[in-house]
Design a protein around this motif. Structure first.
Motif, short mmCIF file in Angstrom:
data_model
loop_
_atom_site.label_atom_id
_atom_site.label_comp_id
_atom_site.label_asym_id
_atom_site.label_seq_id
_atom_site.Cartn_x
_atom_site.Cartn_y
_atom_site.Cartn_z
N ASP A 30 0.83 -1.18 0.03
CA ASP A 30 -0.01 -0.07 -0.06
C ASP A 30 0.72 1.21 -0.24
OD1 ASP A 30 -2.39 -1.29 0.13
OD2 ASP A 30 -2.95 -1.15 2.04
N ASP A 31 2.12 1.20 0.68
CA ASP A 31 2.83 2.48 0.53
C ASP A 31 3.55 2.58 -0.56
OD1 ASP A 31 4.71 0.64 0.90
OD2 ASP A 31 5.64 1.21 2.78
N GLY A 32 3.60 1.62 -1.62
CA GLY A 32 4.08 1.76 -2.86
C GLY A 32 5.54 1.10 -2.88
N THR A 33 5.92 0.55 -1.96
CA THR A 33 7.18 -0.31 -1.84
C THR A 33 6.80 -1.68 -2.76
OG1 THR A 33 7.35 0.19 0.58
CG2 THR A 33 8.62 -1.81 -0.44
N ARG A 34 7.90 -1.92 -3.61
CA ARG A 34 7.76 -3.05 -4.55
C ARG A 34 8.67 -4.21 -4.14
NH1 ARG A 34 8.08 -1.88 -10.44
NH2 ARG A 34 10.34 -1.95 -9.91
N LYS A 35 8.41 -5.26 -4.43
CA LYS A 35 9.03 -6.50 -3.79
C LYS A 35 8.71 -7.64 -4.81
CE LYS A 35 8.54 -5.67 1.00
NZ LYS A 35 9.79 -4.77 1.36
N THR A 36 9.78 -8.62 -5.11
CA THR A 36 9.34 -9.81 -5.76
C THR A 36 9.49 -10.97 -4.64
OG1 THR A 36 11.57 -10.03 -6.52
CG2 THR A 36 10.12 -8.96 -7.98
N LEU A 37 8.61 -12.03 -4.97
CA LEU A 37 8.44 -13.06 -4.47
C LEU A 37 8.61 -14.22 -5.15
CD1 LEU A 37 5.45 -12.97 -2.12
CD2 LEU A 37 7.46 -12.46 -1.26
N GLY A 38 9.78 -15.26 -4.88
CA GLY A 38 10.20 -16.15 -6.00
C GLY A 38 10.81 -17.24 -5.29
#
Length: 106
Positions: A30-38
Motif C-alpha cells: 500500500d505504501d508503494g514499496t515493491r518486492k518480488t517473491l520467488g
C-alpha cells in the motif's frame, strides 16, 4: 518478522527465467514499496541476474552460493540471511537446493 504481507497488489503473470529455474511475482504494498517473491530451483551453473535498482535479497528457505558483481569471493547464504546488490550491477547465484526468497527493490 511476519510470515505474510497484507494489503498488496500482485502481478498475476510470473517472471520466468532460465528455463523455469527462476520464477517470481512482483508485489506492491500500500505504501508503494515493491518486492518480488520467488523460487529458484537447484542449479549446477550460475544464474546471472542484473539489477537496475538496489536490491536486498532475503533467503526464506534453502541455501545458495552468491558472487556479487566483481567480488572475488563467493559467499553462502541460507534461511534467515540476506545479501545486498547495488543498482546497475549483477550477481551470480548457484542454488544448492530449492530457494524461496523475497527481493526488496529500491
Amino acid at each position: 518478522m511476519s510470515n505474510q504481507f497484507d494489503s498488496v497488489s500482485i502481478t498475476k503473470k510470473a517472471s520466468v527465467h532460465y528455463k523455469g529455474h527462476s520464477v517470481s511475482h512482483l508485489i506492491q504494498l500500500d505504501d508503494g514499496t515493491r518486492k518480488t517473491l520467488g523460487v529458484i530451483l537447484p542449479t549446477d551453473k550460475p544464474l546471472i541476474f542484473k539489477t537496475h535498482v538496489p536490491e536486498r535479497i532475503e533467503i526464506i528457505s534453502g541455501k545458495c552460493r552468491v558472487q556479487i558483481e566483481d567480488e572475488p569471493e563467493t559467499k553462502i547464504y541460507s534461511s534467515g540471511e540476506s545479501f545486498y546488490v547495488p543498482e546497475n550491477s549483477q550477481f551470480r547465484l548457484i542454488a544448492d537446493e530449492v530457494i524461496d526468497y523475497i527481493c526488496h527493490l529500491g
